[in-house]
Motif scaffolding. Structure first.
Motif, PDB file in Angstrom:
ATOM      1  N   ASP A  60      54.904  42.903  60.277  1.00  0.00           N
ATOM      2  CA  ASP A  60      54.825  43.441  59.513  1.00  0.00           C
ATOM      3  C   ASP A  60      55.439  42.468  58.237  1.00  0.00           C
ATOM      4  O   ASP A  60      55.107  42.795  56.958  1.00  0.00           O
ATOM      5  N   LEU A  61      54.767  41.383  58.567  1.00  0.00           N
ATOM      6  CA  LEU A  61      54.406  40.069  57.339  1.00  0.00           C
ATOM      7  C   LEU A  61      53.784  40.532  56.064  1.00  0.00           C
ATOM      8  O   LEU A  61      54.826  40.511  54.945  1.00  0.00           O
ATOM      9  N   ARG A  62      52.790  41.375  56.227  1.00  0.00           N
ATOM     10  CA  ARG A  62      51.858  41.286  55.012  1.00  0.00           C
ATOM     11  C   ARG A  62      52.763  42.715  54.745  1.00  0.00           C
ATOM     12  O   ARG A  62      52.853  42.429  52.787  1.00  0.00           O
ATOM     13  N   ASN A  63      53.186  43.266  55.423  1.00  0.00           N
ATOM     14  CA  ASN A  63      53.928  44.770  53.799  1.00  0.00           C
ATOM     15  C   ASN A  63      55.622  43.505  53.307  1.00  0.00           C
ATOM     16  O   ASN A  63      55.525  43.745  52.322  1.00  0.00           O
ATOM     17  N   GLU A  64      55.796  42.701  53.826  1.00  0.00           N
ATOM     18  CA  GLU A  64      57.406  42.155  53.246  1.00  0.00           C
ATOM     19  C   GLU A  64      57.301  40.776  52.481  1.00  0.00           C
ATOM     20  O   GLU A  64      57.786  40.609  52.120  1.00  0.00           O
ATOM     21  N   VAL A  65      55.564  40.457  52.185  1.00  0.00           N
ATOM     22  CA  VAL A  65      55.810  39.151  50.507  1.00  0.00           C
ATOM     23  C   VAL A  65      55.471  39.937  49.676  1.00  0.00           C
ATOM     24  O   VAL A  65      55.040  39.379  49.117  1.00  0.00           O
ATOM     25  N   LYS A  66      54.992  41.201  49.977  1.00  0.00           N
ATOM     26  CA  LYS A  66      54.424  42.075  48.633  1.00  0.00           C
ATOM     27  C   LYS A  66      55.674  41.954  46.878  1.00  0.00           C
ATOM     28  O   LYS A  66      55.221  41.741  46.284  1.00  0.00           O
ATOM     29  N   ASP A  67      56.766  41.313  47.269  1.00  0.00           N
ATOM     30  CA  ASP A  67      57.855  41.297  46.617  1.00  0.00           C
ATOM     31  C   ASP A  67      58.643  39.927  46.179  1.00  0.00           C
ATOM     32  O   ASP A  67      59.568  39.648  45.529  1.00  0.00           O
ATOM     33  N   ALA A 119      45.633  33.691  55.110  1.00  0.00           N
ATOM     34  CA  ALA A 119      44.860  33.986  54.276  1.00  0.00           C
ATOM     35  C   ALA A 119      45.076  35.631  53.670  1.00  0.00           C
ATOM     36  O   ALA A 119      45.546  36.680  52.669  1.00  0.00           O
ATOM     37  N   ALA A 120      45.722  36.523  54.756  1.00  0.00           N
ATOM     38  CA  ALA A 120      45.796  38.196  55.254  1.00  0.00           C
ATOM     39  C   ALA A 120      47.097  38.335  54.193  1.00  0.00           C
ATOM     40  O   ALA A 120      47.588  38.994  53.362  1.00  0.00           O
ATOM     41  N   VAL A 121      48.092  36.956  54.419  1.00  0.00           N
ATOM     42  CA  VAL A 121      49.567  37.644  54.184  1.00  0.00           C
ATOM     43  C   VAL A 121      49.394  37.040  52.547  1.00  0.00           C
ATOM     44  O   VAL A 121      50.197  37.248  51.632  1.00  0.00           O
ATOM     45  N   ILE A 122      48.847  35.577  52.494  1.00  0.00           N
ATOM     46  CA  ILE A 122      49.260  35.324  51.047  1.00  0.00           C
ATOM     47  C   ILE A 122      48.093  36.138  50.027  1.00  0.00           C
ATOM     48  O   ILE A 122      48.855  36.095  48.779  1.00  0.00           O
ATOM     49  N   ALA A 123      47.603  36.508  50.347  1.00  0.00           N
ATOM     50  CA  ALA A 123      46.395  37.653  49.364  1.00  0.00           C
ATOM     51  C   ALA A 123      47.600  39.080  49.187  1.00  0.00           C
ATOM     52  O   ALA A 123      47.416  39.667  48.031  1.00  0.00           O
ATOM     53  N   PRO A 134      52.883  37.820  45.535  1.00  0.00           N
ATOM     54  CA  PRO A 134      52.438  38.168  44.043  1.00  0.00           C
ATOM     55  C   PRO A 134      51.951  36.469  43.527  1.00  0.00           C
ATOM     56  O   PRO A 134      52.961  35.392  44.009  1.00  0.00           O
ATOM     57  N   SER A 135      51.640  35.863  42.626  1.00  0.00           N
ATOM     58  CA  SER A 135      50.865  34.983  42.568  1.00  0.00           C
ATOM     59  C   SER A 135      51.603  33.888  41.792  1.00  0.00           C
ATOM     60  O   SER A 135      51.311  32.579  41.845  1.00  0.00           O
ATOM     61  N   HIS A 136      52.651  34.362  41.304  1.00  0.00           N
ATOM     62  CA  HIS A 136      54.234  33.400  41.132  1.00  0.00           C
ATOM     63  C   HIS A 136      55.078  32.906  42.429  1.00  0.00           C
ATOM     64  O   HIS A 136      55.594  31.179  42.947  1.00  0.00           O
ATOM     65  N   THR A 137      54.479  32.927  43.567  1.00  0.00           N
ATOM     66  CA  THR A 137      55.522  32.694  44.974  1.00  0.00           C
ATOM     67  C   THR A 137      54.625  31.745  45.228  1.00  0.00           C
ATOM     68  O   THR A 137      53.900  30.889  45.103  1.00  0.00           O
ATOM     69  N   LEU A 138      55.933  30.307  45.610  1.00  0.00           N
ATOM     70  CA  LEU A 138      56.346  29.728  46.255  1.00  0.00           C
ATOM     71  C   LEU A 138      56.360  29.754  47.601  1.00  0.00           C
ATOM     72  O   LEU A 138      56.919  30.126  47.988  1.00  0.00           O
ATOM     73  N   ILE A 139      55.438  28.940  47.828  1.00  0.00           N
ATOM     74  CA  ILE A 139      55.291  28.211  49.556  1.00  0.00           C
ATOM     75  C   ILE A 139      55.862  26.779  50.050  1.00  0.00           C
ATOM     76  O   ILE A 139      55.179  26.531  49.594  1.00  0.00           O
ATOM     77  N   GLY A 174      51.066  22.843  59.956  1.00  0.00           N
ATOM     78  CA  GLY A 174      52.443  23.243  59.173  1.00  0.00           C
ATOM     79  C   GLY A 174      51.834  24.602  59.512  1.00  0.00           C
ATOM     80  O   GLY A 174      50.707  25.043  60.972  1.00  0.00           O
ATOM     81  N   GLY A 175      52.120  25.641  59.135  1.00  0.00           N
ATOM     82  CA  GLY A 175      51.847  27.556  59.319  1.00  0.00           C
ATOM     83  C   GLY A 175      50.150  27.955  58.424  1.00  0.00           C
ATOM     84  O   GLY A 175      50.920  29.384  58.144  1.00  0.00           O
ATOM     85  N   THR A 176      50.441  27.254  57.410  1.00  0.00           N
ATOM     86  CA  THR A 176      50.212  28.001  55.972  1.00  0.00           C
ATOM     87  C   THR A 176      48.457  27.764  55.508  1.00  0.00           C
ATOM     88  O   THR A 176      48.573  26.706  56.097  1.00  0.00           O
ATOM     89  N   ASP A 177      47.781  29.061  55.398  1.00  0.00           N
ATOM     90  CA  ASP A 177      46.453  28.586  55.039  1.00  0.00           C
ATOM     91  C   ASP A 177      46.489  27.864  53.508  1.00  0.00           C
ATOM     92  O   ASP A 177      46.472  28.448  52.349  1.00  0.00           O
ATOM     93  N   PHE A 178      46.494  26.722  53.341  1.00  0.00           N
ATOM     94  CA  PHE A 178      46.357  25.585  51.689  1.00  0.00           C
ATOM     95  C   PHE A 178      45.400  25.869  51.422  1.00  0.00           C
ATOM     96  O   PHE A 178      45.376  26.600  49.625  1.00  0.00           O
ATOM     97  N   ARG A 179      44.403  25.968  52.708  1.00  0.00           N
ATOM     98  CA  ARG A 179      43.060  26.309  51.176  1.00  0.00           C
ATOM     99  C   ARG A 179      43.204  27.615  50.194  1.00  0.00           C
ATOM    100  O   ARG A 179      42.774  27.936  49.177  1.00  0.00           O
ATOM    101  N   TYR A 180      42.882  28.888  51.065  1.00  0.00           N
ATOM    102  CA  TYR A 180      43.315  30.211  50.369  1.00  0.00           C
ATOM    103  C   TYR A 180      44.549  30.205  49.427  1.00  0.00           C
ATOM    104  O   TYR A 180      44.123  30.711  48.689  1.00  0.00           O
ATOM    105  N   ALA A 181      45.323  29.288  50.069  1.00  0.00           N
ATOM    106  CA  ALA A 181      46.671  29.350  49.268  1.00  0.00           C
ATOM    107  C   ALA A 181      46.204  29.194  47.564  1.00  0.00           C
ATOM    108  O   ALA A 181      46.651  29.494  46.856  1.00  0.00           O
ATOM    109  N   GLU A 182      45.147  27.311  47.312  1.00  0.00           N
ATOM    110  CA  GLU A 182      45.239  26.770  46.127  1.00  0.00           C
ATOM    111  C   GLU A 182      44.305  27.896  45.406  1.00  0.00           C
ATOM    112  O   GLU A 182      44.489  27.694  44.522  1.00  0.00           O
ATOM    113  N   LYS A 183      42.902  28.595  46.146  1.00  0.00           N
ATOM    114  CA  LYS A 183      42.065  29.660  45.660  1.00  0.00           C
ATOM    115  C   LYS A 183      42.613  30.395  45.068  1.00  0.00           C
ATOM    116  O   LYS A 183      41.639  30.773  43.885  1.00  0.00           O
TER     117      LYS A 183
END
Length: 298
Positions: free
Chosen positions: A205-212, A227-231, A234-239, A247-256
């Motif tokens: 349920d990660l995609r629903n849990e990161v919205k706030d 990317a689906a999770v990062i999308a 919120p734009s101010h989120t820090l990962i 790592g386990g993050t799509d850093f390219r999409y986060a930067e985008k």
């Protein structure tokens, strides 16, 4: 004591200095490969070029926490010399020679298997990982403060994974007043999160849990913050990604998306190298003593 043990310490960072200090105090004979720029002298330790070491008498080889690259190269901050651990070197060692590393990879596993030597991955040990989680937590708190414009108190934080690091991170941020939710897969981890007084959720349920959330702290070494999770963040989120490289993050999409995402493996060696080195030195000295006693008993 480690009298009569001959050990090669290959490369590394400031953590290795604590290992060298501890092992020389225990009367081991150390050969330091990749340390020619180190000015600090150690009684009982000599700096050597890798090709000048007689490996036929070596009882143990100590690698830095990252081990080797996929080409066998060993990182060192104390040398411009290229240090490479090869299968040929391992074949030159006695059959009882043990290689100690923080973590391993396909290359290291392969040459260990072919040379029929023993490999000990220190970070697979519970004691090392738990002790190491302390400077990891402090470093994570430091990064959170430096890279946000809000207080940790009352911020909304998602911690992904309830391993040894995830548990310490979640507990510490909660104690600082953050609203912490923790994602896991195992039912026993969900139960433990609940027992800790934190909010559990399943990683499905990660995609629903990161919205706030304000901060997402990942400890899972798989591409889980995609990317689906990062999308959904919120734009101010820090990962802050604490998983081992990459790592386990799509850093390219986060930067985008304009979301700040920081890969921070090896935090203990950055924020508290002396303490992190002492943790490794204490465990290594115990393992080496056990190995020496085992050989003497045969």
């Amino acid at each position: 004591m480690l009298t009569d043990m001959q050990i090669v310490v290959m490369g590394g960072d400031a953590r290795q200095l604590e290992i060298v200090r501890k092992l020389t105090e225990l009367d081991a004979k150390l050969y330091l490969a990749g340390f020619e720029q180190l000015e600090q002298p150690f009684s009982g330790a000599v700096k050597e070029k890798l090709h000048d070491i007689n490996f036929s008498h070596i009882d143990a080889i100590i690698l830095p926490v990252p081990g080797t690259s996929l080409e066998g190269e060993v990182e060192t901050i104390f040398s411009s010399e290229k240090i490479v651990l090869t299968e040929k070197i391992l074949h030159q060692t006695p059959s009882h020679c043990t290689v100690y590393s923080g973590i391993s990879n396909g290359y290291l596993d392969d040459i260990i298997k072919k040379s029929k030597r023993k490999l000990v991955n220190l970070f697979e040990r519970d004691d090392v990982a738990i002790y190491n989680s302390i400077p990891t937590v402090e470093g994570t708190i430091m990064m959170a403060i430096q890279n946000t414009d809000i207080t940790i108190h009352q911020s909304s934080i998602a911690v992904l994974g309830l391993g040894r690091v995830g548990m310490s991170v979640a507990r510490s941020f909660s104690l600082l007043g953050a609203k912490v939710k923790v994602g896991a897969r195992k039912s026993e981890h969900i139960a433990r999160i609940t027992e800790m007084g934190l909010q559990p959720f399943h990683l499905n349920d990660l995609r629903n849990e990161v919205k706030d959330i304000d901060i997402c702290i990942n400890t899972v070494p798989y591409p889980i913050v995609n990317a689906a999770v990062i999308a959904q963040m919120p734009s101010h989120t820090l990962i802050i990604d604490l998983a081992s490289k990459p790592g386990g993050t799509d850093f390219r999409y986060a930067e985008k998306r304009g979301i700040k995402a920081l890969l921070a493996p090896g935090l203990p060696g950055i924020v508290a190298p002396k303490t992190a080195g002492q943790i490794l030195a204490n465990v290594l000295s115990q393992l080496l003593r056990e190995e020496l006693e085992s050989r003497k008993g045969k």
